[in-house]
Design a protein around this motif. Sequence first.
Motif, PDB file in Angstrom:
ATOM      1  N   ASP A 173    -100.203  16.569   3.299  1.00 20.47           N
ATOM      2  CA  ASP A 173    -100.509  15.464   4.201  1.00 20.47           C
ATOM      3  C   ASP A 173    -101.280  15.911   5.445  1.00 20.47           C
ATOM      4  OD1 ASP A 173    -100.539  12.842   4.992  1.00 20.47           O
ATOM      5  OD2 ASP A 173     -98.518  12.870   5.846  1.00 20.47           O
ATOM      6  N   LEU A 174    -102.277  16.742   5.248  1.00 19.57           N
ATOM      7  CA  LEU A 174    -103.102  17.168   6.384  1.00 19.57           C
ATOM      8  C   LEU A 174    -104.571  16.795   6.162  1.00 19.57           C
ATOM      9  CD1 LEU A 174    -101.573  20.650   7.351  1.00 19.57           C
ATOM     10  CD2 LEU A 174    -101.517  18.541   8.692  1.00 19.57           C
ATOM     11  N   TYR A 183    -107.799  17.584   8.491  1.00 18.67           N
ATOM     12  CA  TYR A 183    -107.536  18.713   9.388  1.00 18.67           C
ATOM     13  C   TYR A 183    -108.103  20.036   8.877  1.00 18.67           C
ATOM     14  CZ  TYR A 183    -104.515  15.752  12.182  1.00 18.67           C
ATOM     15  OH  TYR A 183    -104.050  14.760  12.998  1.00 18.67           O
ATOM     16  N   ARG A 210     -96.818  23.187   7.554  1.00 18.41           N
ATOM     17  CA  ARG A 210     -97.369  22.569   6.346  1.00 18.41           C
ATOM     18  C   ARG A 210     -98.606  23.317   5.843  1.00 18.41           C
ATOM     19  NH1 ARG A 210     -98.183  16.787   7.701  1.00 18.41           N
ATOM     20  NH2 ARG A 210     -97.289  17.100   9.765  1.00 18.41           N
ATOM     21  N   THR A 265     -88.947  16.809  12.340  1.00 23.40           N
ATOM     22  CA  THR A 265     -89.959  17.504  11.555  1.00 23.40           C
ATOM     23  C   THR A 265     -89.303  18.206  10.379  1.00 23.40           C
ATOM     24  OG1 THR A 265     -91.144  17.893  13.606  1.00 23.40           O
ATOM     25  CG2 THR A 265     -91.835  19.169  11.709  1.00 23.40           C
ATOM     26  N   LEU A 325     -88.287  24.417  13.939  1.00 22.41           N
ATOM     27  CA  LEU A 325     -88.840  23.073  14.127  1.00 22.41           C
ATOM     28  C   LEU A 325     -87.770  22.098  14.605  1.00 22.41           C
ATOM     29  CD1 LEU A 325     -90.937  23.023  10.848  1.00 22.41           C
ATOM     30  CD2 LEU A 325     -91.724  23.567  13.157  1.00 22.41           C
ATOM     31  N   ASP A 326     -88.220  21.029  15.252  1.00 24.33           N
ATOM     32  CA  ASP A 326     -87.266  20.018  15.698  1.00 24.33           C
ATOM     33  C   ASP A 326     -86.683  19.271  14.494  1.00 24.33           C
ATOM     34  OD1 ASP A 326     -88.772  17.229  15.352  1.00 24.33           O
ATOM     35  OD2 ASP A 326     -90.203  18.751  16.014  1.00 24.33           O
ATOM     36  N   SER A 329     -99.658  21.019  15.658  1.00 24.47           N
ATOM     37  CA  SER A 329     -98.254  21.107  16.088  1.00 24.47           C
ATOM     38  C   SER A 329     -97.511  22.106  15.209  1.00 24.47           C
ATOM     39  CB  SER A 329     -97.605  19.736  15.957  1.00 24.47           C
ATOM     40  OG  SER A 329     -97.445  19.426  14.582  1.00 24.47           O
ATOM     41  N   GLY A 330     -96.292  22.408  15.609  1.00 26.33           N
ATOM     42  CA  GLY A 330     -95.472  23.349  14.842  1.00 26.33           C
ATOM     43  C   GLY A 330     -95.262  22.896  13.404  1.00 26.33           C
ATOM     44  N   GLY A 331     -94.976  21.612  13.232  1.00 24.37           N
ATOM     45  CA  GLY A 331     -94.734  21.078  11.893  1.00 24.37           C
ATOM     46  C   GLY A 331     -95.992  21.141  11.032  1.00 24.37           C
ATOM     47  N   MET A 332     -97.132  20.860  11.665  1.00 23.31           N
ATOM     48  CA  MET A 332     -98.392  20.901  10.923  1.00 23.31           C
ATOM     49  C   MET A 332     -98.726  22.334  10.506  1.00 23.31           C
ATOM     50  SD  MET A 332    -100.306  18.162  13.361  1.00 23.31           S
ATOM     51  CE  MET A 332    -101.840  17.762  12.522  1.00 23.31           C
TER      52      MET A 332
HETATM   53  P1  ADP Z   1     -93.895  18.848  15.455  1.00 19.29           P
HETATM   54  O1  ADP Z   1     -92.812  17.819  15.558  1.00 19.29           O
HETATM   55  O2  ADP Z   1     -93.404  20.196  15.046  1.00 19.29           O
HETATM   56  O3  ADP Z   1     -94.717  18.954  16.704  1.00 19.29           O
HETATM   57  P2  ADP Z   1     -95.219  17.118  13.435  1.00 19.29           P
HETATM   58  O4  ADP Z   1     -95.714  17.553  12.111  1.00 19.29           O
HETATM   59  O5  ADP Z   1     -94.070  16.168  13.456  1.00 19.29           O
HETATM   60  O6  ADP Z   1     -94.905  18.440  14.272  1.00 19.29           O
HETATM   61  O7  ADP Z   1     -96.444  16.453  14.181  1.00 19.29           O
HETATM   62  C1  ADP Z   1     -96.462  16.204  15.557  1.00 19.29           C
HETATM   63  C2  ADP Z   1     -97.616  15.292  15.925  1.00 19.29           C
HETATM   64  O8  ADP Z   1     -98.760  15.481  15.084  1.00 19.29           O
HETATM   65  C3  ADP Z   1     -97.227  13.852  15.791  1.00 19.29           C
HETATM   66  O9  ADP Z   1     -97.806  13.127  16.867  1.00 19.29           O
HETATM   67  C4  ADP Z   1     -97.820  13.433  14.486  1.00 19.29           C
HETATM   68  O10 ADP Z   1     -98.094  12.049  14.447  1.00 19.29           O
HETATM   69  C5  ADP Z   1     -99.083  14.237  14.427  1.00 19.29           C
HETATM   70  N1  ADP Z   1     -99.401  14.491  13.010  1.00 19.29           N
HETATM   71  C6  ADP Z   1     -98.743  15.317  12.171  1.00 19.29           C
HETATM   72  N2  ADP Z   1     -99.270  15.281  10.944  1.00 19.29           N
HETATM   73  C7  ADP Z   1    -100.295  14.384  11.010  1.00 19.29           C
HETATM   74  C8  ADP Z   1    -101.240  13.892  10.059  1.00 19.29           C
HETATM   75  N3  ADP Z   1    -101.259  14.288   8.799  1.00 19.29           N
HETATM   76  N4  ADP Z   1    -102.143  13.008  10.480  1.00 19.29           N
HETATM   77  C9  ADP Z   1    -102.137  12.594  11.743  1.00 19.29           C
HETATM   78  N5  ADP Z   1    -101.277  13.010  12.688  1.00 19.29           N
HETATM   79  C10 ADP Z   1    -100.369  13.893  12.336  1.00 19.29           C
END
Ligand code: ADP
Length: 223
Positions: free
Chosen positions: A118-119, A122, A137, A164, A160-161, A131-134
């Motif tokens: 789901d990126l 990017y 991924r 996430t 991660l939080d 972000s950390g979650g991204m």
């Molecule tokens: P974390 O909580 O570790 O910072 P997340 O993956 O939850 O990481 O993403 C944090 C931010 O990035 C959120 O604002 C989210 O909406 C945005 N984001 C994450 N993945 C996507 C994506 N595929 N497309 C658009 N925005 C994204």
Amino acid sequence: LPLLTLQDIDKVYQNGTVALQGVNLTVHPGEFISLVGPSGCGKSTVLRLVAGLGTPTKGTMTWPGSTQQRNDLAFVFQDPALMPWANVVDNIYLPLKLKRQRLRSVRGSIQAAINTVDLNGYGQSYPRQLSGGMKMRVSIARALVTKPQVLLMDEPFGALDEMTRSRLNSDLLRLWREKNWTVLFVTHNIYEAVYLSTRVVVMAAQPGRVVANISIDAPQVRT
Ligand code: ADP
Ligand code: ADP
């Protein structure tokens, strides 16, 4: 046929630390096994031995099915370990590049991996922009682009939080079902282990050993 068996494994590090003592573990194809237990009980040591990073001091580790499988491993760590100077596409390309595959011939697989985690959109971004979650991924996409049979994950979501983490947990389950992976997953979080796994292996420290081996019946997440 089991995929992998550890029989009576001891691991003693050079400084004398007994990291594992008498560990037995049989892994069948398609299992999702979580290793849980306190810090220092040898969870990472088990994963490293399975990955071939180091050898047991005693005992035997066998891949009864085929030797092929030991080459089909991918490792995901808590630190996504992305190359900061490379964009998302190039980070995911790295393991294929090491296998001497041309970027031109694998662009489609890389894009598919990006979609899977789901990126979309990017691919040209750099790690510092994510972000950390991204970033995690991206790290998962880098693992899955090699089409591994066995996925070794060492506290992948530990930094991660909670939101996430829970999202990545459902993503991981979906991928596990789709890709037919065998997963060895290290976590401190027993709830996460029970949610994700077909089997939970509980370890204890000093010396590191297996103290319980629990099959999980969780049809609601396996349909
Ligand atoms: P974390 O909580 O570790 O910072 P997340 O993956 O939850 O990481 O993403 C944090 C931010 O990035 C959120 O604002 C989210 O909406 C945005 N984001 C994450 N993945 C996507 C994506 N595929 N497309 C658009 N925005 C994204
Ligand atoms: P866990 O992943 O459960 O926290 P580890 O496998 O990392 O446990 O470590 C098990 C034990 O081995 C610990 O006591 C740790 O300090 C020790 N250990 C891990 N790696 C090394 C090493 N390279 N050299 C010496 N001792 C180590």
